[in-house]
Design a protein around this motif. Structure first.
Motif, PDB file in Angstrom:
ATOM      1  N   VAL A 241     -52.420 -30.080 -26.159  1.00  0.00           N
ATOM      2  CA  VAL A 241     -52.198 -29.162 -25.035  1.00  0.00           C
ATOM      3  C   VAL A 241     -51.243 -29.764 -24.009  1.00  0.00           C
ATOM      4  CG1 VAL A 241     -53.289 -28.058 -23.049  1.00  0.00           C
ATOM      5  CG2 VAL A 241     -54.371 -27.934 -25.299  1.00  0.00           C
ATOM      6  N   GLN A 242     -51.453 -31.035 -23.633  1.00  0.00           N
ATOM      7  CA  GLN A 242     -50.595 -31.638 -22.617  1.00  0.00           C
ATOM      8  C   GLN A 242     -49.160 -31.743 -23.108  1.00  0.00           C
ATOM      9  OE1 GLN A 242     -51.724 -32.387 -19.408  1.00  0.00           O
ATOM     10  NE2 GLN A 242     -49.516 -32.343 -19.120  1.00  0.00           N
ATOM     11  N   ASP A 243     -48.987 -32.099 -24.387  1.00  0.00           N
ATOM     12  CA  ASP A 243     -47.633 -32.134 -24.943  1.00  0.00           C
ATOM     13  C   ASP A 243     -46.997 -30.753 -24.905  1.00  0.00           C
ATOM     14  OD1 ASP A 243     -47.855 -34.809 -25.438  1.00  0.00           O
ATOM     15  OD2 ASP A 243     -48.299 -34.602 -27.573  1.00  0.00           O
ATOM     16  N   GLY A 244     -47.798 -29.740 -25.230  1.00  0.00           N
ATOM     17  CA  GLY A 244     -47.283 -28.377 -25.223  1.00  0.00           C
ATOM     18  C   GLY A 244     -46.877 -27.926 -23.839  1.00  0.00           C
ATOM     19  N   VAL A 245     -47.727 -28.236 -22.836  1.00  0.00           N
ATOM     20  CA  VAL A 245     -47.405 -27.861 -21.460  1.00  0.00           C
ATOM     21  C   VAL A 245     -46.139 -28.568 -21.004  1.00  0.00           C
ATOM     22  CG1 VAL A 245     -48.170 -28.001 -19.069  1.00  0.00           C
ATOM     23  CG2 VAL A 245     -49.773 -27.286 -20.848  1.00  0.00           C
ATOM     24  N   ASN A 246     -46.029 -29.853 -21.315  1.00  0.00           N
ATOM     25  CA  ASN A 246     -44.830 -30.596 -20.925  1.00  0.00           C
ATOM     26  C   ASN A 246     -43.587 -30.030 -21.589  1.00  0.00           C
ATOM     27  OD1 ASN A 246     -46.301 -32.320 -19.330  1.00  0.00           O
ATOM     28  ND2 ASN A 246     -46.538 -33.894 -20.916  1.00  0.00           N
ATOM     29  N   GLN A 247     -43.717 -29.628 -22.846  1.00  0.00           N
ATOM     30  CA  GLN A 247     -42.588 -29.057 -23.554  1.00  0.00           C
ATOM     31  C   GLN A 247     -42.162 -27.747 -22.905  1.00  0.00           C
ATOM     32  OE1 GLN A 247     -43.224 -28.451 -27.742  1.00  0.00           O
ATOM     33  NE2 GLN A 247     -41.070 -28.210 -28.186  1.00  0.00           N
ATOM     34  N   TYR A 248     -43.148 -26.968 -22.440  1.00  0.00           N
ATOM     35  CA  TYR A 248     -42.810 -25.703 -21.803  1.00  0.00           C
ATOM     36  C   TYR A 248     -42.121 -25.932 -20.461  1.00  0.00           C
ATOM     37  CZ  TYR A 248     -43.257 -21.024 -19.877  1.00  0.00           C
ATOM     38  OH  TYR A 248     -43.001 -19.810 -19.316  1.00  0.00           O
ATOM     39  N   VAL A 249     -42.595 -26.921 -19.700  1.00  0.00           N
ATOM     40  CA  VAL A 249     -41.961 -27.229 -18.424  1.00  0.00           C
ATOM     41  C   VAL A 249     -40.487 -27.560 -18.646  1.00  0.00           C
ATOM     42  CG1 VAL A 249     -41.898 -28.901 -16.546  1.00  0.00           C
ATOM     43  CG2 VAL A 249     -44.083 -27.944 -17.287  1.00  0.00           C
ATOM     44  N   ASN A 250     -40.187 -28.220 -19.767  1.00  0.00           N
ATOM     45  CA  ASN A 250     -38.804 -28.545 -20.121  1.00  0.00           C
ATOM     46  C   ASN A 250     -38.323 -27.578 -21.206  1.00  0.00           C
ATOM     47  OD1 ASN A 250     -38.653 -31.082 -18.514  1.00  0.00           O
ATOM     48  ND2 ASN A 250     -40.308 -31.682 -19.872  1.00  0.00           N
ATOM     49  N   ALA A 251     -38.521 -26.289 -20.931  1.00  0.00           N
ATOM     50  CA  ALA A 251     -38.327 -25.250 -21.945  1.00  0.00           C
ATOM     51  C   ALA A 251     -36.947 -25.306 -22.570  1.00  0.00           C
ATOM     52  CB  ALA A 251     -38.568 -23.889 -21.313  1.00  0.00           C
ATOM     53  N   ASP A 252     -36.920 -25.224 -23.898  1.00  0.00           N
ATOM     54  CA  ASP A 252     -35.646 -25.250 -24.602  1.00  0.00           C
ATOM     55  C   ASP A 252     -35.141 -23.825 -24.806  1.00  0.00           C
ATOM     56  OD1 ASP A 252     -37.141 -24.214 -26.683  1.00  0.00           O
ATOM     57  OD2 ASP A 252     -37.185 -26.071 -27.831  1.00  0.00           O
ATOM     58  N   ASP A 253     -33.996 -23.727 -25.425  1.00  0.00           N
ATOM     59  CA  ASP A 253     -33.337 -22.431 -25.569  1.00  0.00           C
ATOM     60  C   ASP A 253     -34.169 -21.444 -26.376  1.00  0.00           C
ATOM     61  OD1 ASP A 253     -31.224 -23.368 -24.127  1.00  0.00           O
ATOM     62  OD2 ASP A 253     -29.970 -23.846 -25.870  1.00  0.00           O
ATOM     63  N   VAL A 254     -34.906 -21.937 -27.372  1.00  0.00           N
ATOM     64  CA  VAL A 254     -35.683 -21.035 -28.217  1.00  0.00           C
ATOM     65  C   VAL A 254     -36.741 -20.313 -27.404  1.00  0.00           C
ATOM     66  CG1 VAL A 254     -37.311 -20.933 -30.148  1.00  0.00           C
ATOM     67  CG2 VAL A 254     -35.268 -22.353 -30.322  1.00  0.00           C
ATOM     68  N   MET A 255     -37.470 -21.042 -26.593  1.00  0.00           N
ATOM     69  CA  MET A 255     -38.530 -20.418 -25.810  1.00  0.00           C
ATOM     70  C   MET A 255     -37.976 -19.543 -24.693  1.00  0.00           C
ATOM     71  SD  MET A 255     -41.610 -23.227 -25.773  1.00  0.00           S
ATOM     72  CE  MET A 255     -40.605 -24.673 -25.473  1.00  0.00           C
ATOM     73  N   MET A 256     -36.850 -19.933 -24.115  1.00  0.00           N
ATOM     74  CA  MET A 256     -36.252 -19.088 -23.096  1.00  0.00           C
ATOM     75  C   MET A 256     -35.730 -17.787 -23.709  1.00  0.00           C
ATOM     76  SD  MET A 256     -36.922 -20.518 -20.338  1.00  0.00           S
ATOM     77  CE  MET A 256     -36.064 -19.336 -19.314  1.00  0.00           C
ATOM     78  N   GLN A 257     -35.226 -17.861 -24.928  1.00  0.00           N
ATOM     79  CA  GLN A 257     -34.806 -16.641 -25.612  1.00  0.00           C
ATOM     80  C   GLN A 257     -36.004 -15.734 -25.872  1.00  0.00           C
ATOM     81  OE1 GLN A 257     -31.664 -15.476 -26.308  1.00  0.00           O
ATOM     82  NE2 GLN A 257     -32.816 -13.621 -26.793  1.00  0.00           N
ATOM     83  N   GLY A 258     -37.141 -16.337 -26.210  1.00  0.00           N
ATOM     84  CA  GLY A 258     -38.354 -15.555 -26.389  1.00  0.00           C
ATOM     85  C   GLY A 258     -38.749 -14.826 -25.119  1.00  0.00           C
ATOM     86  N   GLU A 259     -38.656 -15.499 -23.988  1.00  0.00           N
ATOM     87  CA  GLU A 259     -39.006 -14.876 -22.717  1.00  0.00           C
ATOM     88  C   GLU A 259     -38.091 -13.696 -22.405  1.00  0.00           C
ATOM     89  OE1 GLU A 259     -38.163 -16.243 -18.298  1.00  0.00           O
ATOM     90  OE2 GLU A 259     -39.926 -17.293 -19.078  1.00  0.00           O
ATOM     91  N   ILE A 260     -36.797 -13.878 -22.569  1.00  0.00           N
ATOM     92  CA  ILE A 260     -35.843 -12.806 -22.267  1.00  0.00           C
ATOM     93  C   ILE A 260     -36.034 -11.629 -23.215  1.00  0.00           C
ATOM     94  CG2 ILE A 260     -33.401 -12.188 -22.206  1.00  0.00           C
ATOM     95  CD1 ILE A 260     -34.405 -13.862 -19.827  1.00  0.00           C
TER      96      ILE A 260
END
Length: 243
Positions: free
Chosen positions: A210-229
């Motif tokens: 979970v902590q790794d996942g949260v940290n990864q989201y805080v430093n969101a990469d292009d894939v996750m930002m594309q998902g949000e948009i």
């Protein structure tokens, strides 16, 4: 103008079509998709903006984290005349096939949070508006974006001592992912006569720390930002085709 006590806007400022999201800064990113975006209020966890999309007026409002603050937003938006609402949020996957940046469109939700239980016993189902779900599905199919449809689980903490066991339990039941607001919004929306749906961007892989996942989201990469948009665009499409 009589402003609502928490979201700090009046009925004259809120439209029938609303997007809600947890993070206030996500309001800015969603509003960037609108024409003539305008900041209406910024109070506590609630940031409210207005704009137009395909000639329809849209309100975007943040809710903060968890069901109590999300319910406050829904209640006050409903009092201002909101009729259709889509949560554009994030989730952690509960199935291995849900990749980062892929979307989960909730058809229903497990009510494992406390906010909606203050309104009605847990036997009452948390079910999404099929019109809004169908609208998002049509958009995502048209754009060939990876999406999963089914049940999500909403809860009050992802730092419990039994988190691994809880995730394994709901994984075996076929639940797609977990967030903290969807079931409350679906339940209270139904009670208040607001059509509600939820589309969630996956930001944590199943069985990832979970902590790794949260940290990864805080430093969101292009894939996750594309998902949000993409989630925001699907929500806007679904809202704008409503009568």
């Amino acid at each position: 103008m009589n402003k609502q006590p928490h979201i700090a806007v009046s009925a004259e400022q809120v439209t029938e079509r609303v997007i809600v999201c947890g993070e206030p800064d996500r309001v800015n990113r969603i509003a960037a998709l609108l024409e003539q975006p305008e900041l209406l209020a910024d109070n506590r966890e609630y940031r409210v903006m207005h704009g137009r999309f395909h000639d329809k007026e849209i309100t975007v409002c943040s809710t903060g984290i968890g069901s109590p603050s999300a319910i406050i937003a829904l209640e006050e938006l409903a009092q201002c005349g909101a009729k259709y609402m889509v949560r554009v949020g994030s989730a952690g996957a509960l199935q291995a096939e849900v990749a980062l940046g892929e979307l989960i469109v909730a058809e229903a939700a497990v009510r494992d949070e406390g906010g909606s239980k203050a309104y009605v016993e847990t036997a009452f189902p948390a079910v999404a508006s099929h019109q809004l779900v169908a609208g998002m599905e049509a958009y995502l199919n048209e754009h060939n974006y990876p999406a999963h449809y089914g049940i999500v689980r909403s809860h009050d903490s992802f730092y419990t001592d039994e988190e691994d066991q809880l995730c394994q339990y709901w994984n075996k039941k076929g639940v797609l992912g977990a967030d903290m607001e969807t079931s409350a919004l679906l339940t209270v929306g139904k009670l208040r006569g607001v059509k509600v749906a939820s589309v969630l961007n996956n930001v944590v892989l199943y069985q990832q720390d979970v902590q790794d996942g949260v940290n990864q989201y805080v430093n969101a990469d292009d894939v996750m930002m594309q998902g949000e948009i993409t989630a925001a665009k699907a929500a806007l499409h679904a809202l704008c085709i409503q009568p």
